[in-house]
Design a protein around this motif. Structure first.
Motif: not given
Ligand code: GRG
Length: 364
Positions: A30-35, A39-48, A84-95
């Protein structure tokens, strides 16, 4: 006489507390999802990967259905698909982030736990992973080209989950990994790089998936791994470093795959892991009295499971795929393990690795 010293740390070993760890995971999600969360901001790149560690922890402590309800499977699935990135076919760590092989594996692991792999565009994901293999058999993590044995594991595990291992040059992949084995028996992130327990897991598990455990010098590696146990019972990741709960996973799973799980003292390791629990707020830290996080929570729970400390009411963890064993069985995933030496103490958890091909240690 009055003492000005801080009180000695308690030597009491707390029991494993699943309910407080479940609350911790839900609170953190819940905490990480809050805008407005720092903690949510500094870990957003590896959320997956964060979601994978949280979900896998919850799955190991609950029935499948209960875990999916608690973790809001519908919402997470929708978010994973948005990454999911349609162009490459890979998934990212976040939208709106760039795709990477690390997050592609985490996305597949999440969908595997939700039994939702049918939602994946398998052809595109397989093409993405295949495109990252280099001529020497190694894998890049993404289009920027960094090479690391972690990415070899991500590629082989992902392709195995998608039943598409034949899409890469598996022989070359295994041979590249074997070039990363050092004179001390360990493996590093590249040829000639220092042995490190985390990298060793990626190499051993990838060779297990490739069914090429014959490439490993098992005795030398087992000694290196066993020597990681420190006076406090915990395991470190390389010589002269501090113990850290996460190495319970990286080392125990590697030892289990090569049939030598009994080469570390399980009782003192379990005590170390239990002492790393936050008994008030939940979660497990890297070391006693440090702040808990979900990465160490997942690897602490997995370590206790591999040590046979958690049984009734828990699901077992698979040493190769880092997923609940029943999920691995449902997907029909395969791998290879080395039989325990005759006369070795301790019992290999047959149930956990029952479906895998068993081979004898090759003499090297
Ligand atoms: C699905 C389980 C699973 C893994 C996916 C990402 C990955 C594949 C594997 C990572 C393996 C790895 C390298 C783990 C080590 C992580 C870690 C704690 C690194 C810390 O390194 P240092 O040098 O720590 O900061 P030490 O302990 O050596 O001081």
């Amino acid at each position: 006489m009055a003492s000005f010293l801080a009180p000695a740390p308690t030597s009491i070993v707390p029991p494993f507390s699943p309910s407080i760890h479940k609350s911790y995971i839900l609170m953190l999600s819940q905490k990480l999802s809050s805008p407005t969360s720092y903690e949510g901001a500094v870990t957003s790149h590896l959320r997956m990967s964060g979601v994978y560690w949280s979900l896998a922890s919850m799955h190991l402590m609950c029935e499948e259905e209960e875990a999916n309800v608690l973790m809001n499977s519908g919402e997470i699935t929708e978010w994973v698909l948005q990454c999911f990135d349609e162009e490459t076919g890979g998934f990212a760590g976040n939208v709106n982030h760039d795709p990477h092989i690390l997050y592609t594996l985490s996305a597949l692991q999440i969908l595997a736990m939700f039994d939702s792999l049918s939602l994946v565009n398998t052809e595109k994901v397989v093409a993405y992973i295949t495109s990252l293999q280099n001529l020497d058999g190694s894998f890049s993590g993404d289009s920027y080209g960094e090479i690391d044995t972690r990415f070899s594991y991500c590629a082989l595990s992902s392709l195995s989950i998608l039943n598409s291992l034949s899409s890469i040059d598996l022989n070359a992949a295994a041979n590249f990994i074997s070039t990363c084995q050092n004179f001390d028996g360990g493996f590093g992130c590249n040829s000639g790089a220092e042995s490190h327990a985390g990298q060793i897991f990626t190499c051993v598990a990838a060779l297990s998936i490739a069914k090429r455990l014959d490439l490993i010098d098992v005795d030398l590696l087992s000694w290196w791994l066993a020597e990681r146990q420190t006076g406090g019972g915990g395991l470190n990741g390389r010589p002269e470093k501090q113990s850290d709960v996460c190495y319970s996973w990286w080392i125990l799973s590697s030892l289990e795959i090569i049939g030598r799980r009994s080469w570390v003292n399980g009782e003192s390791l379990a005590t170390f892991i239990l002492k790393c629990q936050d008994t008030e707020k939940g979660g497990i830290a890297d070391r006693p009295d440090n702040v808990a996080d979900v990465f160490h929570t997942f690897f602490g729970i997995s370590g206790l499971l591999l040590l046979g400390q958690l049984k009734e009411g828990y699901r077992q963890v698979d040493s190769v795929y880092a997923l609940p064993v029943d999920v691995v069985e449902r997907l029909g995933l395969n791998a290879q393990v080395i039989e325990m030496d005759e006369g070795a103490t301790g019992k290999q958890e047959d149930k956990r690795l029952a479906g895998y091909e068993r081979v004898k240690k090759t003499k090297r």
